[in-house]
Design an enzyme around this catalytic site. Structure first.
Site, PDB file in Angstrom:
ATOM      1  N   ASP A 135      42.319  13.129  11.101  1.00  0.00           N
ATOM      2  CA  ASP A 135      41.920  11.759  11.456  1.00  0.00           C
ATOM      3  C   ASP A 135      41.120  11.155  10.303  1.00  0.00           C
ATOM      4  O   ASP A 135      40.147  10.447  10.517  1.00  0.00           O
ATOM      5  CB  ASP A 135      41.106  11.761  12.750  1.00  0.00           C
ATOM      6  CG  ASP A 135      40.899  10.362  13.313  1.00  0.00           C
ATOM      7  OD1 ASP A 135      41.731   9.472  13.044  1.00  0.00           O
ATOM      8  OD2 ASP A 135      39.896  10.152  14.025  1.00  0.00           O
ATOM      9  N   ASN A 146      35.710   7.931   9.138  1.00  0.00           N
ATOM     10  CA  ASN A 146      35.226   9.309   9.240  1.00  0.00           C
ATOM     11  C   ASN A 146      34.706   9.849   7.917  1.00  0.00           C
ATOM     12  O   ASN A 146      34.743  11.055   7.670  1.00  0.00           O
ATOM     13  CB  ASN A 146      36.324  10.208   9.813  1.00  0.00           C
ATOM     14  CG  ASN A 146      36.575   9.901  11.255  1.00  0.00           C
ATOM     15  OD1 ASN A 146      35.657   9.585  11.998  1.00  0.00           O
ATOM     16  ND2 ASN A 146      37.827   9.961  11.673  1.00  0.00           N
ATOM     17  N   ASP A 154      33.207  14.104  11.459  1.00  0.00           N
ATOM     18  CA  ASP A 154      34.140  14.100  12.578  1.00  0.00           C
ATOM     19  C   ASP A 154      35.299  15.052  12.329  1.00  0.00           C
ATOM     20  O   ASP A 154      36.450  14.646  12.220  1.00  0.00           O
ATOM     21  CB  ASP A 154      34.642  12.685  12.866  1.00  0.00           C
ATOM     22  CG  ASP A 154      35.365  12.588  14.199  1.00  0.00           C
ATOM     23  OD1 ASP A 154      35.215  13.524  15.027  1.00  0.00           O
ATOM     24  OD2 ASP A 154      36.089  11.614  14.412  1.00  0.00           O
TER      25      ASP A 154
END
Length: 157
Positions: free
Chosen positions: A83, A88, A100
């Site tokens: 992700d 992030n 994250d």
């Protein structure tokens, strides 16, 4: 289920930190709460890359730094973020900090290749929007995964 994600985040952070990739230091896990170091100044959290106000040169430095982080994540940590985007990553003291990582998977996960391809696309799309000329998604993917590329000559790639 939340406790499992916190445990996975802890394991991934420790693995990532051991490789030298900048990330928050995991201090303690209790039940479903993971305590990490605060990254910021004077009580203000470090901005996400998305919210950082950077010059063109700083964006270029961040792209180069992130490319190296992605390669190290694959080659040394045997992980794919899954992700990775401007949401992030923190910008702190002139460097990117990876955050994250609870959804990160090992590179032998059935969807790891697709996750890495998506990470490469997200990263390139963001930096293109900042006016940078980036590698192609295929070039970035190959740079992350190729064992034929030596870290000593990574700059030439």
């Amino acid at each position: 289920m939340v406790a499992v994600w916190a445990e996975k985040e802890l394991r991934n952070l420790k693995r990532i930190a051991a490789s030298g990739i900048r990330c928050p230091e995991a201090l303690m896990l209790r039940s479903h709460v993971l305590l990490m170091t605060f990254l910021g100044k004077n009580g203000r959290a470090a901005p996400r890359l998305k919210d950082a106000n950077l010059s063109a040169d700083q964006y270029a430095e961040c792209y180069y730094e992130l490319v190296k982080m992605m390669r190290k994540l694959w080659m040394e940590c045997k992980l794919v973020h899954g992700d990775l985007s401007e949401y992030n990553l923190l910008y702190h003291r002139g460097h990117l900090i990876m955050i994250d990582v609870s959804q990160s998977v090992e590179h032998d996960h059935p969807q790891a290749i697709e996750f890495l391809r998506r990470d490469c696309t997200n990263v390139n799309d963001y930096f293109k929007r900042q006016g940078l000329t980036t590698m192609t998604v295929r070039e970035l993917f190959d740079l992350c995964t190729s064992e034929a590329i030596d870290d000593a000559n990574l700059d030439q790639y």
